[in-house]
Write an enzyme that holds these catalytic residues in place. Structure first.
Site, PDB file in Angstrom:
ATOM      1  CB  SER A  30      -1.016  -0.016   1.251  1.00 23.16           C
ATOM      2  OG  SER A  30      -1.913   0.818   1.003  1.00 23.16           O
ATOM      3  CG  ASP A  32      -6.109  -3.385  -3.921  1.00 24.56           C
ATOM      4  OD1 ASP A  32      -7.118  -2.899  -3.495  1.00 24.56           O
ATOM      5  OD2 ASP A  32      -4.782  -3.214  -3.831  1.00 24.56           O
ATOM      6  CG  HIS A  73      -4.686  -3.146  -0.272  1.00 19.00           C
ATOM      7  ND1 HIS A  73      -4.254  -2.665  -1.398  1.00 19.00           N
ATOM      8  CD2 HIS A  73      -4.423  -2.525   0.670  1.00 19.00           C
ATOM      9  CE1 HIS A  73      -3.576  -1.642  -1.027  1.00 19.00           C
ATOM     10  NE2 HIS A  73      -3.645  -1.390   0.328  1.00 19.00           N
TER      11      HIS A  73
END
Lengths: 502, 502
Positions: free
Chosen positions: B181, B434, B459
């Site tokens: 991320s 995602d 994710h």
């Protein structure tokens, strides 16, 4: 100007341990500005003609509290620019007036037509007219806080991005960074940190390794000494002897008077301690001569004859039997080659290399923060009095001057030190006579991180206008540089890059 | 916490134009911290055991006025480290408590033995315990001024350089950056900006292109919608209809009461305007589900069943004939899959995703400065109410919250935007489910800037512990990643790099 006064006071009146080398840096890398701004090239050269612009640049790229802007000066010449998409040669301005760099980078003017290139010369923040806080820019360390190489690189990046987005013809233009000395370091770092902005860089005489732990601290002065050793009989030997002769003479009032008279000093030496700054001044003189030992009459740091060290050494070709005064008479004649070649100086000013300008203080501050360049002498492998590199003393002096302390390892961490092999498209050119080549990249690192050596060249000779007395090595260097430029441009046009706004 | 109160007030009680997406970011990227810190892996997993250290890190790497330091937390596991010279996997901590990231990055723990690697997890400044000004760190924009990605990367660089110079066994250790991320963005940027420090990077689910002008602002929410469209009959269609149903019901007091009761809201909706934050909360719920649509029961953002969107969609499989209340009863059941899978919640808290933590405010500030990530919806290609990206409104809101304005183009300039081809050794892994893959690198850029797609992955699934229900795509991804790691390590050992002090 209080800080500056303190600097000068500190360094002229004391031994200036540590900062001696900062003074040297200042005089070598910077003081040209004061002496040469506005100088125009000879009429036979490619004519220089540019427009001056000012860009609203952010004061702080790395924080959001300070949201102010300042006027960054940049010069543009689009006379030969082939639009759309013709390349841009972008001079990454260093520690001085950008107009002076513009006038002293004839190479860019000479290749512009062949490349169909636009030329842009961007001034480095805190120098010339590009003062983030106007006349207050140097008032204290708070205002000096945005004087860093990272901020300067960000200025260049933002300026280029804005030019590209505002000039339709430039949107697909490959940009090549060009710079010499500290400007060369910036050019190399610019390509390393912003390869999205520039397709390549010519880093001329850029001592990117003149940082702690990367090269021996004595290498710089050894090259200076070699230049003198190879330019005349006993030249280095007699300079090495001169320090003790000065020490001997400066121990008596009559000796000080004799020295002051013999060297035609504007401010006579008054006490023994004055010999320290006198010796520093001479040491810097020899360093400067090593930097500008060009094959033709030139006016870079001073108006000088061709191969000036050879001329200087003619006054220093004693064998071992001379007296202190005989020896120093020779040194005096040698110094006057540098300071009075034109015969127009009525006296020599030993505080000359320490007198102030905004640029001087700017480089001083940079040396006291990021640009920590250790130098030392041993009196054996070089022709100077032994002096160790003393980081702590240097740091203490910086703290007393600016309230900041240098970060010895930061430049190596942020700019990669010797681990730069993963980067690409950088030419490191160095002159074999140039003491700054000690901290330069003088071997190929990869196919696209290449070293170009100019064995008989001094400080960024390749960036200067071509001259009929140029040696083959510098002619070849410029040809190679041009070849790499063309290759980078060709490749960039095959895979055009877009602006981030695209 | 005054600023935070203002944020919450601004965003809960108003339309929150612009910052709606910031709230989404916050909940998606950040709020895990508060919910999950201290969570330990199951006993069948590779055990996690580390030592906690604190490094005296500079508050400001890019200026010299602020010379203070703070304690940066980092976690070290050397259980499998083969010394000397064994590799180091370095987690580039993102916007939260590093212990939580450490516990949720099973991949690193699982490959440590095979690689003979030391694991280091470095906390991002301003998060967890690594607060530059302690409890004052968030007190105002002056104290927040050093919260930038550039400072964080410099922290990582200096920490690694110091570890290498202080641990003799680490001097020749190749270092690989790993992150997911925002941490994945940092890992990629770290390799781009400091290739001297890390030989490569795994950037998992890193939306490095979720910046102005790089990808369509609607792509993120389109992927969310696709996830629902493909997980059950009419699932996206009915969610798209639900907004109007909510608008209808919230126009009357009885409708508001019904909604409050049906959704078991802890704080009943009192007026029509409350529907705005209620809808934002639902929108974020669907986004969160898209992020954590994992093939096995997991507890990432919430405790959830395997393939939770399929479970959610079972309550939303209406054909076109249902009433608003029937439709919203289905939505309520769907929301409760997310918020009450364990059955332990007595009521649902619609302000949950806007409640504060230091991390929340930190990411808010980052979104309001550098991390400008445009998002928009059109209600046609996605299942949400149309909302344009409005930079000016966003900027105004940031200014009112923090006294700073976002710089829309800066991230693209400093981190290269789409022009990153000259870099090397970065793996960009992305999950097809995602929504953040919309801003990710999903095609190979070169032989060494590679994309790994996990079509049925959410994710940064690849960074999680392996699981018996993992699909082949994520198993293959992890194998490929490990293969690249080994290749980078092998090459680095052939040409060992030295520290800059060398």
């Amino acid at each position: 100007m209080e800080v500056l006064d303190r600097i000068v006071a500190t360094c002229i009146l004391t031994l200036c341990i540590g900062s001696l080398h900062v003074i040297a840096l200042k005089s070598q890398l910077f003081s040209r500005t004061a002496r040469h701004s506005g100088g125009l090239p000879h009429s036979t050269r490619t004519p220089i003609s540019y427009e001056t612009f000012y860009f609203d640049q952010r004061i702080d790229h790395f924080g959001f509290l300070e949201d102010g802007t300042f006027k960054q000066r940049y010069l543009v010449s689009d006379r030969h620019w082939q639009t759309p998409g013709g390349p841009i040669l972008f001079y990454t301005g260093n520690e001085g007036d950008i107009a002076w760099f513009c006038n002293n980078t004839g190479f860019m003017w000479e290749v512009a037509e062949e490349l169909g290139a636009m030329l842009v010369f961007a001034e480095h923040r805190y120098y010339g007219e590009s003062l983030p806080f106007g006349q207050d820019s140097y008032s204290d360390s708070k205002h000096l806080n945005y004087l860093t190489s990272e901020q300067a690189l960000a200025d260049f990046a933002v300026l280029i991005q804005t030019l590209k987005s505002s000039l339709p013809s430039a949107q697909l233009s490959p940009v090549i960074a060009v710079g010499g000395s500290y400007g060369g370091m910036l050019a190399a770092w610019f390509r390393m940190k912003y390869p999205n902005i520039v397709v390549g860089a010519l880093a001329a005489s850029a001592p990117i390794w003149q940082f702690p732990g990367m090269v021996p601290c004595g290498a710089f002065y050894r090259i200076v000494s070699q230049d003198f050793a190879s330019s005349g009989f006993n030249c280095d030997v007699n300079i090495r002897k001169s320090w003790n002769a000065i020490n001997n003479l400066s121990s008596t009032a009559s000796g000080l008077a004799w020295l002051s008279s013999e060297f035609s000093l504007c401010s006579p030496l008054k006490q023994q301690a004055d010999a320290l700054s006198f010796k520093s001044w001479l040491q810097e003189t020899w360093v400067n001569l090593a930097m500008v030992d060009y094959p033709y009459e030139a006016n870079f740091l001073q108006p000088l004859p061709p191969w000036p060290i050879q001329v200087v050494c003619k006054s220093l070709a004693f064998d071992s039997a001379v007296s202190d005064q005989q020896l120093l008479r020779g040194v005096s004649m040698a110094a006057k080659v540098y300071y009075n070649y034109t015969g127009s100086s009525s006296c020599l000013n030993t505080s000359q290399t320490a007198t102030g300008s905004l640029g001087l203080m700017g480089w001083f501050y940079q040396a006291c923060t990021e640009m920590v360049m250790p130098m030392c002498t041993d009196g054996v492998q070089d022709m100077f009095e032994p002096e160790e590199w003393n980081f702590q003393a240097f740091s203490d002096e910086c703290f007393s001057m600016f309230g900041v302390r240098p970060r010895a390892d930061w430049a190596g961490t942020v700019y990669g030190g010797k681990d730069i092999a993963s980067h690409s498209n950088i030419i490191f050119s160095n002159g074999g006579l140039d003491p700054w080549s000690a901290g330069g990249v003088t071997q190929n690192i990869s196919d696209s991180l290449v070293s170009i050596l100019i064995p008989d060249g001094a400080h960024h000779l390749d960036l200067r206008y071509s001259n009929e007395h140029d040696t083959p090595s510098v002619r070849n260097a410029r040809q190679l540089e041009l070849m790499y430029f063309k290759e980078w441009i060709r490749k960039a046009k095959k895979t055009p890059r877009t602006t981030s706004r695209g």
